[in-house]
Write a protein that holds these residues in place. Structure first.
Motif, PDB file in Angstrom:
ATOM      1  N   ALA A   1       0.830  -1.205   0.000  1.00 13.70           N
ATOM      2  CA  ALA A   1       0.000   0.000   0.000  1.00 13.70           C
ATOM      3  C   ALA A   1       0.864   1.254   0.000  1.00 13.70           C
ATOM      4  CB  ALA A   1      -0.921  -0.009   1.212  1.00 13.70           C
ATOM      5  N   TRP A   2       0.292   2.358  -0.447  1.00 13.93           N
ATOM      6  CA  TRP A   2       0.983   3.649  -0.421  1.00 13.93           C
ATOM      7  C   TRP A   2       0.698   4.416   0.866  1.00 13.93           C
ATOM      8  CZ3 TRP A   2       0.184   6.085  -5.976  1.00 13.93           C
ATOM      9  CH2 TRP A   2       0.846   5.286  -6.918  1.00 13.93           C
ATOM     10  N   ALA A   3      -0.373   4.040   1.550  1.00 18.56           N
ATOM     11  CA  ALA A   3      -0.759   4.734   2.782  1.00 18.56           C
ATOM     12  C   ALA A   3      -1.193   3.706   3.817  1.00 18.56           C
ATOM     13  CB  ALA A   3      -1.891   5.720   2.508  1.00 18.56           C
TER      14      ALA A   3
ATOM     15  N   TYR B   1      -9.660  10.472  -1.020  1.00 15.02           N
ATOM     16  CA  TYR B   1      -8.687   9.418  -1.302  1.00 15.02           C
ATOM     17  C   TYR B   1      -9.305   8.020  -1.398  1.00 15.02           C
ATOM     18  CZ  TYR B   1      -5.306  13.052  -0.229  1.00 15.02           C
ATOM     19  OH  TYR B   1      -4.569  14.220  -0.240  1.00 15.02           O
ATOM     20  N   GLY B   2     -10.545   7.880  -0.988  1.00 13.46           N
ATOM     21  CA  GLY B   2     -11.220   6.595  -1.095  1.00 13.46           C
ATOM     22  C   GLY B   2     -10.593   5.500  -0.258  1.00 13.46           C
ATOM     23  N   PHE B   3     -10.078   5.849   0.916  1.00 12.73           N
ATOM     24  CA  PHE B   3      -9.391   4.855   1.741  1.00 12.73           C
ATOM     25  C   PHE B   3     -10.304   3.693   2.140  1.00 12.73           C
ATOM     26  CE2 PHE B   3      -6.250   8.276   3.343  1.00 12.73           C
ATOM     27  CZ  PHE B   3      -5.336   7.933   2.355  1.00 12.73           C
ATOM     28  N   GLY B   4     -11.607   3.967   2.276  1.00 10.05           N
ATOM     29  CA  GLY B   4     -12.527   2.905   2.642  1.00 10.05           C
ATOM     30  C   GLY B   4     -12.642   1.845   1.577  1.00 10.05           C
ATOM     31  N   ALA B   5     -12.423   2.241   0.321  1.00 12.46           N
ATOM     32  CA  ALA B   5     -12.522   1.295  -0.791  1.00 12.46           C
ATOM     33  C   ALA B   5     -11.171   0.713  -1.183  1.00 12.46           C
ATOM     34  CB  ALA B   5     -13.154   1.984  -2.006  1.00 12.46           C
TER      35      ALA B   5
ATOM     36  N   PRO C   1      -2.938   1.839  -4.489  1.00  9.88           N
ATOM     37  CA  PRO C   1      -3.005   2.872  -5.536  1.00  9.88           C
ATOM     38  C   PRO C   1      -4.149   2.684  -6.523  1.00  9.88           C
ATOM     39  CG  PRO C   1      -1.241   1.321  -6.030  1.00  9.88           C
ATOM     40  CD  PRO C   1      -1.749   0.956  -4.660  1.00  9.88           C
ATOM     41  N   SER C   2      -5.376   2.902  -6.080  1.00  7.86           N
ATOM     42  CA  SER C   2      -6.528   2.893  -6.983  1.00  7.86           C
ATOM     43  C   SER C   2      -6.540   4.184  -7.802  1.00  7.86           C
ATOM     44  CB  SER C   2      -7.818   2.797  -6.174  1.00  7.86           C
ATOM     45  OG  SER C   2      -8.035   4.004  -5.451  1.00  7.86           O
ATOM     46  N   PRO C   3      -7.298   4.240  -8.914  1.00  6.36           N
ATOM     47  CA  PRO C   3      -7.393   5.485  -9.687  1.00  6.36           C
ATOM     48  C   PRO C   3      -7.870   6.678  -8.852  1.00  6.36           C
ATOM     49  CG  PRO C   3      -8.230   3.646 -10.977  1.00  6.36           C
ATOM     50  CD  PRO C   3      -7.966   3.114  -9.603  1.00  6.36           C
ATOM     51  N   VAL C   4      -8.861   6.455  -7.986  1.00 10.43           N
ATOM     52  CA  VAL C   4      -9.360   7.545  -7.130  1.00 10.43           C
ATOM     53  C   VAL C   4      -8.255   8.040  -6.207  1.00 10.43           C
ATOM     54  CG1 VAL C   4     -10.934   8.087  -5.229  1.00 10.43           C
ATOM     55  CG2 VAL C   4     -11.769   6.838  -7.227  1.00 10.43           C
ATOM     56  N   HIS C   5      -7.533   7.119  -5.615  1.00 10.34           N
ATOM     57  CA  HIS C   5      -6.428   7.462  -4.713  1.00 10.34           C
ATOM     58  C   HIS C   5      -5.361   8.254  -5.462  1.00 10.34           C
ATOM     59  CE1 HIS C   5      -3.271   5.770  -1.642  1.00 10.34           C
ATOM     60  NE2 HIS C   5      -3.276   7.083  -1.680  1.00 10.34           N
ATOM     61  N   GLN C   6      -4.993   7.805  -6.637  1.00 12.92           N
ATOM     62  CA  GLN C   6      -3.936   8.484  -7.393  1.00 12.92           C
ATOM     63  C   GLN C   6      -4.354   9.891  -7.813  1.00 12.92           C
ATOM     64  OE1 GLN C   6      -1.616   5.918 -10.210  1.00 12.92           O
ATOM     65  NE2 GLN C   6      -3.082   4.342  -9.614  1.00 12.92           N
TER      66      GLN C   6
END
Length: 249
Positions: free
Chosen positions: A46-48, A191-195, A200-205
């Protein structure tokens, strides 16, 4: 030790089971191990967020099953092979079935300072040392013994599909970390952390590009090299900190 004999030249290994059993544990018991801890981690790539490790110990009783469609039963296995709903359901019943379990973690700051190998080792030690009694043997998923002495370790690739104790640890670590990351959603909704749980999902990026990293991001990682606006925030780890690093895959 039984089960470690080399395969013959040109032989094809048998397919991995999709349901965990006591194959590895029984081999260790034949060697005299009484308390066996299965250890698995989540969050390495993970990135976070933290890296989380669970250590689970069974009493060698049959593992719980979930009702499926018709007469089908959902049986315990690697958390990645289960749906989110099945992981959550197993996470409710596993604590009452296991003899004991414990969870440890290492923060993004520790990962940045020490590197993933040492951060993972510390998270695993925190889990193992929180058990009421130290195990005689530890089963690690993968082929790298990042625990070392004084722990007696059996490394097994895909142990989360073959070992009940590792499968249970896999599920509990995954659900615990997913819940931690979901708790960050109200504060950092973009950031969409729940999903994505910090992966690195598209929303997160897109959120990283627009808003930069949060206090929960790993600031020594190479994703920052691709974000010119935020590249100056990257931390550079002391190469002498920690030991040799594990792959993030």
């Amino acid at each position: 030790m039984p089960g470690l004999e080399a395969a013959g030249e040109g032989s094809v290994p048998p397919p991995l089971p999709r349901v965990a059993g006591y194959e590895i544990e029984n081999q260790l018991r034949e060697g005299g191990a009484l308390r066996i801890a299965g250890v698995d981690e989540v969050g390495r790539g993970a990135w976070a967020g933290p890296v989380v490790v669970c250590a689970a110990v069974t009493d060698f009783s049959p593992p719980p099953e979930l009702p499926g469609r018709g007469k089908r039963k959902i049986r315990l296995t690697d958390s990645k092979l289960l749906t989110e709903a099945h992981r959550e359901a197993f996470a409710e019943v596993l604590p009452g079935w296991l003899a004991t379990y414990a969870i440890g973690s290492s923060s993004p700051e520790e990962i940045d300072e020490l590197g993933m190998t040492e951060a993972l080792r510390r998270a695993a030690l925190r889990a193992l040392e929180a058990l009421p009694e130290p195990p005689d043997m530890v089963i690690l998923d993968g082929n790298n013994d990042f625990l070392k002495r004084p722990w007696r370790v059996r490394c097994e690739v895909k142990a989360d599909q073959r070992s009940v104790t590792v499968a249970a640890a896999s599920v509990l670590a995954k659900v615990h970390r997913d819940r931690l990351m979901a708790e960050l959603d109200p504060e950092f909704p973009a950031y969409g952390f729940g999903a994505c749980a910090g992966y690195p999902s598209p929303v997160h990026q897109k959120a990283l590009e627009a808003h930069g990293p949060t206090p929960h991001h790993r600031m020594s990682w190479s994703y920052l090299d691709d974000l010119p606006q935020w590249r100056h925030l990257k931390k550079h780890r002391d190469p002498l900190a920690g030991e040799g690093q594990l792959s993030l895959i």
